[in-house]
Design an enzyme around this catalytic site. Sequence first.
Site, PDB file in Angstrom:
ATOM      1  N   MET A 108      -9.101   2.869  -8.820  1.00  0.00           N
ATOM      2  CA  MET A 108      -8.615   1.449  -7.909  1.00  0.00           C
ATOM      3  C   MET A 108      -8.634   0.085  -8.478  1.00  0.00           C
ATOM      4  O   MET A 108      -8.627  -0.806  -7.755  1.00  0.00           O
ATOM      5  CB  MET A 108      -9.590   1.578  -6.570  1.00  0.00           C
ATOM      6  N   ASP A 109      -9.011   0.104  -9.927  1.00  0.00           N
ATOM      7  CA  ASP A 109      -8.902  -1.324 -10.401  1.00  0.00           C
ATOM      8  C   ASP A 109      -8.591  -1.211 -11.779  1.00  0.00           C
ATOM      9  O   ASP A 109      -9.207  -1.753 -12.733  1.00  0.00           O
ATOM     10  CB  ASP A 109     -10.307  -1.840 -10.284  1.00  0.00           C
TER      11      ASP A 109
END
Length: 92
Positions: free
Chosen positions: A47-48
Site C-alpha cells: 500500500m505504499d
Amino acid sequence: MLCCVVLCVYIFFTDASSGLEWRVRYQIIKGICEGVAHLHKRRIIHMDLKPENILLDDTMAPKITDFGISRRFRENQNKIITENIVGSPYAI
C-alpha cells in the site's frame, strides 16, 4: 556488514542511474516484482510502494521496506473498503 542505499538516490538525487548497466536495472526491477509477488502470494498488500521504500544492498539486490500501512487479506477477501486515504501524496 550489509550496506543499503535507497533506490530513490539512483532515480532522483544523483547522476548514478546513468551509470547503471541495463542488466543491473533489469535485475532491480525483476527483484522488486518478485518481492511484490511473494507478498501477494501471502495476501499482503504493501500500500505504499515507492522508490523511498526500496533499499538496494551492496550487490544491488532490492529489499522492500516500510510495511507501516500494509494490509493482510483474509483467505476469502479480495478488496479493502476504507474511508481513510493513506500513502504518499504524490503516489495517490
